[in-house]
Design an enzyme around this catalytic site. Structure first.
Site, PDB file in Angstrom:
ATOM      1  NE  ARG A  71      40.481 -16.315 -35.770  1.00  0.00           N
ATOM      2  CZ  ARG A  71      40.515 -17.325 -34.928  1.00  0.00           C
ATOM      3  NH1 ARG A  71      39.058 -17.843 -34.352  1.00  0.00           N
ATOM      4  NH2 ARG A  71      41.437 -17.975 -34.317  1.00  0.00           N
ATOM      5  NE  ARG A 185      34.662 -25.999 -26.274  1.00  0.00           N
ATOM      6  CZ  ARG A 185      36.111 -25.578 -26.587  1.00  0.00           C
ATOM      7  NH1 ARG A 185      36.449 -24.585 -27.584  1.00  0.00           N
ATOM      8  NH2 ARG A 185      37.104 -26.197 -25.823  1.00  0.00           N
ATOM      9  CE  LYS A 186      37.466 -23.879 -33.520  1.00  0.00           C
ATOM     10  NZ  LYS A 186      38.804 -24.229 -33.675  1.00  0.00           N
ATOM     11  N   GLY A 440      51.484 -24.832 -31.675  1.00  0.00           N
ATOM     12  CA  GLY A 440      52.169 -24.628 -30.531  1.00  0.00           C
ATOM     13  C   GLY A 440      51.719 -25.278 -29.362  1.00  0.00           C
ATOM     14  CB  CYS A 445      45.424 -23.631 -34.383  1.00  0.00           C
ATOM     15  SG  CYS A 445      44.557 -23.257 -32.981  1.00  0.00           S
ATOM     16  N   GLY A 446      47.565 -25.693 -36.016  1.00  0.00           N
ATOM     17  CA  GLY A 446      48.255 -26.038 -37.274  1.00  0.00           C
ATOM     18  C   GLY A 446      48.100 -27.379 -37.796  1.00  0.00           C
TER      19      GLY A 446
HETATM   20 FE1  SRM Z   1      42.537 -22.269 -33.334  1.00  0.00          FE
HETATM   21  C1  SRM Z   1      42.261 -21.306 -30.093  1.00  0.00           C
HETATM   22  C2  SRM Z   1      44.406 -19.732 -33.732  1.00  0.00           C
HETATM   23  C3  SRM Z   1      42.861 -22.831 -36.943  1.00  0.00           C
HETATM   24  C4  SRM Z   1      41.392 -25.419 -32.947  1.00  0.00           C
HETATM   25  N1  SRM Z   1      43.148 -20.577 -32.068  1.00  0.00           N
HETATM   26  C5  SRM Z   1      42.767 -20.670 -30.819  1.00  0.00           C
HETATM   27  C6  SRM Z   1      43.046 -19.438 -30.306  1.00  0.00           C
HETATM   28  C7  SRM Z   1      41.857 -18.334 -30.660  1.00  0.00           C
HETATM   29  C8  SRM Z   1      43.640 -19.175 -28.884  1.00  0.00           C
HETATM   30  C9  SRM Z   1      43.884 -17.882 -28.397  1.00  0.00           C
HETATM   31  O1  SRM Z   1      42.837 -17.355 -27.836  1.00  0.00           O
HETATM   32  O2  SRM Z   1      45.073 -17.414 -28.282  1.00  0.00           O
HETATM   33  C10 SRM Z   1      44.360 -19.057 -31.326  1.00  0.00           C
HETATM   34  C11 SRM Z   1      44.519 -17.587 -31.611  1.00  0.00           C
HETATM   35  C12 SRM Z   1      45.980 -17.079 -31.571  1.00  0.00           C
HETATM   36  C13 SRM Z   1      46.416 -15.816 -32.427  1.00  0.00           C
HETATM   37  O3  SRM Z   1      46.847 -14.802 -31.882  1.00  0.00           O
HETATM   38  O4  SRM Z   1      46.778 -15.975 -33.786  1.00  0.00           O
HETATM   39  C14 SRM Z   1      43.950 -19.893 -32.417  1.00  0.00           C
HETATM   40  N2  SRM Z   1      43.356 -21.143 -34.898  1.00  0.00           N
HETATM   41  C15 SRM Z   1      44.407 -20.476 -34.833  1.00  0.00           C
HETATM   42  C16 SRM Z   1      44.848 -19.831 -36.162  1.00  0.00           C
HETATM   43  C17 SRM Z   1      44.991 -18.440 -36.692  1.00  0.00           C
HETATM   44  C18 SRM Z   1      46.066 -20.578 -36.512  1.00  0.00           C
HETATM   45  C19 SRM Z   1      46.675 -20.354 -37.806  1.00  0.00           C
HETATM   46  O5  SRM Z   1      47.924 -19.884 -37.466  1.00  0.00           O
HETATM   47  O6  SRM Z   1      46.326 -20.469 -38.804  1.00  0.00           O
HETATM   48  C20 SRM Z   1      43.675 -20.451 -37.131  1.00  0.00           C
HETATM   49  C21 SRM Z   1      42.410 -19.551 -37.321  1.00  0.00           C
HETATM   50  C22 SRM Z   1      41.420 -20.122 -38.300  1.00  0.00           C
HETATM   51  C23 SRM Z   1      40.484 -19.047 -38.724  1.00  0.00           C
HETATM   52  O7  SRM Z   1      40.512 -18.210 -39.615  1.00  0.00           O
HETATM   53  O8  SRM Z   1      39.259 -19.071 -38.131  1.00  0.00           O
HETATM   54  C24 SRM Z   1      43.208 -21.610 -36.184  1.00  0.00           C
HETATM   55  N3  SRM Z   1      42.176 -23.932 -34.676  1.00  0.00           N
HETATM   56  C25 SRM Z   1      42.336 -23.934 -35.762  1.00  0.00           C
HETATM   57  C26 SRM Z   1      42.141 -25.082 -36.525  1.00  0.00           C
HETATM   58  C27 SRM Z   1      42.289 -25.829 -37.815  1.00  0.00           C
HETATM   59  C28 SRM Z   1      41.113 -25.849 -38.660  1.00  0.00           C
HETATM   60  O9  SRM Z   1      40.030 -25.110 -38.435  1.00  0.00           O
HETATM   61  O10 SRM Z   1      41.335 -26.432 -39.632  1.00  0.00           O
HETATM   62  C29 SRM Z   1      41.951 -25.975 -35.249  1.00  0.00           C
HETATM   63  C30 SRM Z   1      41.524 -27.459 -35.430  1.00  0.00           C
HETATM   64  C31 SRM Z   1      40.322 -28.118 -35.846  1.00  0.00           C
HETATM   65  C32 SRM Z   1      39.187 -27.758 -35.136  1.00  0.00           C
HETATM   66  O11 SRM Z   1      38.840 -26.960 -34.545  1.00  0.00           O
HETATM   67  O12 SRM Z   1      38.503 -28.869 -34.948  1.00  0.00           O
HETATM   68  C33 SRM Z   1      41.886 -25.125 -34.197  1.00  0.00           C
HETATM   69  N4  SRM Z   1      41.902 -23.439 -31.726  1.00  0.00           N
HETATM   70  C34 SRM Z   1      41.477 -24.605 -31.795  1.00  0.00           C
HETATM   71  C35 SRM Z   1      41.039 -25.106 -30.548  1.00  0.00           C
HETATM   72  C36 SRM Z   1      40.692 -26.324 -30.232  1.00  0.00           C
HETATM   73  C37 SRM Z   1      39.149 -26.667 -30.237  1.00  0.00           C
HETATM   74  C38 SRM Z   1      38.462 -27.394 -29.390  1.00  0.00           C
HETATM   75  O13 SRM Z   1      37.316 -28.006 -29.819  1.00  0.00           O
HETATM   76  O14 SRM Z   1      39.067 -27.785 -28.210  1.00  0.00           O
HETATM   77  C39 SRM Z   1      41.436 -23.931 -29.491  1.00  0.00           C
HETATM   78  C40 SRM Z   1      40.854 -23.784 -28.101  1.00  0.00           C
HETATM   79  C41 SRM Z   1      39.489 -23.585 -27.776  1.00  0.00           C
HETATM   80  O15 SRM Z   1      38.764 -23.235 -28.836  1.00  0.00           O
HETATM   81  O16 SRM Z   1      39.121 -23.740 -26.662  1.00  0.00           O
HETATM   82  C42 SRM Z   1      41.682 -22.952 -30.600  1.00  0.00           C
HETATM   83 FE1  SF4 Z   2      47.865 -23.760 -29.664  1.00  0.00          FE
HETATM   84 FE2  SF4 Z   2      46.361 -22.849 -31.524  1.00  0.00          FE
HETATM   85 FE3  SF4 Z   2      47.766 -21.080 -29.913  1.00  0.00          FE
HETATM   86 FE4  SF4 Z   2      48.977 -22.609 -31.697  1.00  0.00          FE
HETATM   87  S1  SF4 Z   2      47.619 -20.889 -32.271  1.00  0.00           S
HETATM   88  S2  SF4 Z   2      49.596 -22.555 -29.662  1.00  0.00           S
HETATM   89  S3  SF4 Z   2      47.898 -24.638 -31.524  1.00  0.00           S
HETATM   90  S4  SF4 Z   2      46.054 -22.542 -29.370  1.00  0.00           S
END
Ligand code: SRM
Ligand code: SF4
Length: 522
Positions: A71, A185-186, A440, A445-446
């Site tokens: 990333r 956290r993030k 998913g 994230c979506g």
């Molecule tokens: Fe996300 C975790 C993908 C935007 C909330 N997110 C993950 C992980 C890293 C989990 C994992 O290890 O597999 C996903 C990686 C999957 C992969 O292989 O791609 C993942 N998040 C994404 C992306 C790629 C979704 C997308 O297809 O666009 C986005 C990457 C953004 C970036 O460039 O940094 C992405 N994630 C978001 C957003 C949207 C936003 O920021 O507007 C959110 C909700 C907003 C927020 O964070 O407040 C989001 N992701 C999460 C969470 C829940 C956070 C929490 O506080 O609980 C997780 C799980 C965690 O962090 O424990 C997570």
């Molecule tokens: Fe869940 Fe984020 Fe993985 Fe999508 S990319 S399946 S919302 S953790």
């Protein structure tokens, strides 16, 4: 490397994440990459492999072991043709396994990466002025801004330089900054300079939105917005206004310092910034931030200037610079392959000034195309694939990664999302785009909560079988009147989704069956 930024009382950590961070800071793996490349992924310590590597942007994927996701950081979503070419070369070496995704944070992720190639890849990235540092885990994510910053006719503040400065402060110019590598956290930061809330300010932990104070243009500040499986909250006003200068950087530093030092670290699910604000109340939080800030904080302006509905930038638009245009290309579900990336770099170079911009809708913009080149640009074969005029459902489709690569996923998302809208588009005529967002799992994230129709993955049973399901969200609004949608129906089997979506589109979004189509009853 032990993170000295954490106070002694916080070292009595309760959850396993706090424990491993206290033992060894995530950023420490940066110095071990050569070693990891030599020993191979199977020999890497489990916590380094599955967790700490995320501090340099490398995500071990249990779904595809040995093929990492990388990333990047793309401040304000801006790349150059050279950067895109370097990213394309990295992906290309992995053949069918390699691809890239534009993310919902205006960013790009590469797939298929092997640990043995990482030292070389990181050198190439550094040479091209790119970094992936601190892009995962308990760090500040990619900082978003208007994708048309500096070129928008109606822009209020050009955020490009400010966003770069904030990223440089947080990451020590991409080298990594131990001061901010152990947040509870993030943390998501967005800086909006336009009128249409292109960054979704309300869902960021820290958001700057344009506002006039005593006739001067600057930013009102919102804090605490976030989504998680446990809770979703819209950001609330901090009651602070800052001018668009170094104060933005200093305020980010002050908020992050307070969050780092006082944020809650007991339960992972209760550690985002809003939980601290809840515990303290906004007045105490503001006062703690003020103590960290260089001078007294200015009270917020009465109103902000975000007064437009959100644009998606797909199509051809005049820039503020005479005779120049930007063209928004639709990238189906944000997925790119090496060949597309080389082509993008080429057309940005030939027709524009080499710049390529990413949007939070997982699409692309090529700016700075002179009027005289526009006609030929629009005839480029790549625009057959990345259209300026997609069908209305595809145009606004957003999807997270889903089960193809994400081990949290409860369902497959990207390919299914595309297949379903294509079936619906064949059947229905839509008067305007409808924003359908897929996630998913409840991590969101979506961003299904900001969609017209949000679909969040779940697992359930149907006729004695375990099936992939979605929970249906509606009512999300974006732009000046942003509001989070709510869950209106739980547990719809994905295999039953098409007729349900068809009905929703007809009843709520003015869709009409196409004359020539026989509705498919599946
Ligand atoms: Fe996300 C975790 C993908 C935007 C909330 N997110 C993950 C992980 C890293 C989990 C994992 O290890 O597999 C996903 C990686 C999957 C992969 O292989 O791609 C993942 N998040 C994404 C992306 C790629 C979704 C997308 O297809 O666009 C986005 C990457 C953004 C970036 O460039 O940094 C992405 N994630 C978001 C957003 C949207 C936003 O920021 O507007 C959110 C909700 C907003 C927020 O964070 O407040 C989001 N992701 C999460 C969470 C829940 C956070 C929490 O506080 O609980 C997780 C799980 C965690 O962090 O424990 C997570
Ligand atoms: Fe869940 Fe984020 Fe993985 Fe999508 S990319 S399946 S919302 S953790």
């Amino acid at each position: 490397m032990v993170n000295s930024a954490v106070k002694p009382d916080q070292k009595k950590t309760q959850n396993k994440f706090e424990r491993f961070k206290a033992e060894k800071d995530g950023l420490a793996v940066k110095e071990e990459l050569e070693h990891f490349a030599q020993i191979g992924w199977k020999a890497i310590d489990k916590t380094d492999l599955e967790q700490r590597l995320k501090w340099v942007g490398l995500f071990f994927r249990p779904v595809t072991p040995g093929k990492f996701m990388l990333r990047m950081r793309t401040p304000n979503g801006i790349l150059t043709s050279h950067k895109m070419q370097v990213l394309a070369e990295i992906v290309q070496r992995y053949g069918d396994q390699g691809n890239a995704d534009i993310t919902t944070r205006q960013n790009i992720q590469l797939r298929g990466i092997r640990i043995e190639d990482v030292p070389d890849i990181f050198q190439r990235l550094q040479d091209a002025g790119m970094t992936s540092v601190q892009s995962g885990m308990d760090n500040v994510r990619n900082i978003t801004g208007s994708p048309v910053a500096g070129i928008d006719v109606d822009e209020l503040i050009d955020t490009r330089e400010l966003i770069q400065k904030v990223q440089d402060m947080i990451t020590n110019k991409g080298e990594g900054n131990i001061e901010f590598t152990n947040l509870p956290r993030k943390c998501n930061i967005a800086i909006e300079g336009g009128r249409d809330n292109s960054v979704h300010a309300e869902i960021n932990d820290i958001a700057f939105v344009p506002a006039y104070k005593d006739g001067q243009l600057g930013f009102n500040v919102l804090v605490g917005g976030f989504f998680s499986a446990k809770r979703c909250a819209a950001a609330i006003p901090l009651n602070v206004w800052v001018p668009p200068n170094e104060d933005v950087v200093n305020l980010c530093r002050a908020i992050l310092t307070v969050y780092r030092d006082y944020g809650l670290r007991t339960h992972r699910q209760k550690s985002r910034l809003m939980w601290l604000i809840d515990e303290w109340g906004i007045a105490k939080f503001r006062s703690a931030v003020e103590t960290q800030f260089a001078h007294p904080l200015v009270l917020a302006a009465e109103k902000d200037e975000m007064n437009w509905y959100k644009r998606d930038h797909i199509g051809v638009f005049k820039q503020k610079q005479p005779s120049l245009n930007y063209v928004g290309l639709h990238v189906p579900i944000g997925r790119l392959y090496a060949q597309n990336m080389f082509e993008l770099a080429r057309i940005a170079e030939v027709y524009g000034n080499g710049e390529i911009r990413l949007t939070v809708e997982q699409n692309l913009i090529i700016p700075n195309i002179p009027d005289s080149h526009l006609h030929v640009f629009l005839a480029e074969p790549l625009l057959q694939k990345f259209s300026i005029n997609p069908n209305p459902l595809e145009q606004s489709l957003v999807s997270c990664t889903g089960s193809q690569f994400c081990s949290f996923a409860l369902i497959e998302t990207k390919n299914r999302a595309l297949e379903i809208v294509r079936v619906l588009e064949a059947e229905l005529e839509l008067p305007q785009p409808v924003r359908i967002h897929w996630a998913g799992c409840p991590n969101s994230c979506g961003q299904p909560q900001i969609a017209d129709i949000g679909l969040m993955g779940a697992k359930g049973h149907k006729d004695g079988r375990t099936v992939e399901q979605v929970d249906l969200y509606m009512g999300g609004q974006v732009g000046n009147d942003a509001q989070l949608g709510t869950c209106v129906q739980k547990g719809i089997a994905c295999e039953d989704l098409i007729p349900i979506l068809r009905k929703l589109l007809i009843e709520h979004f003015g869709a009409k069956p196409r004359k020539e189509s026989n509705l498919i009853n599946n």
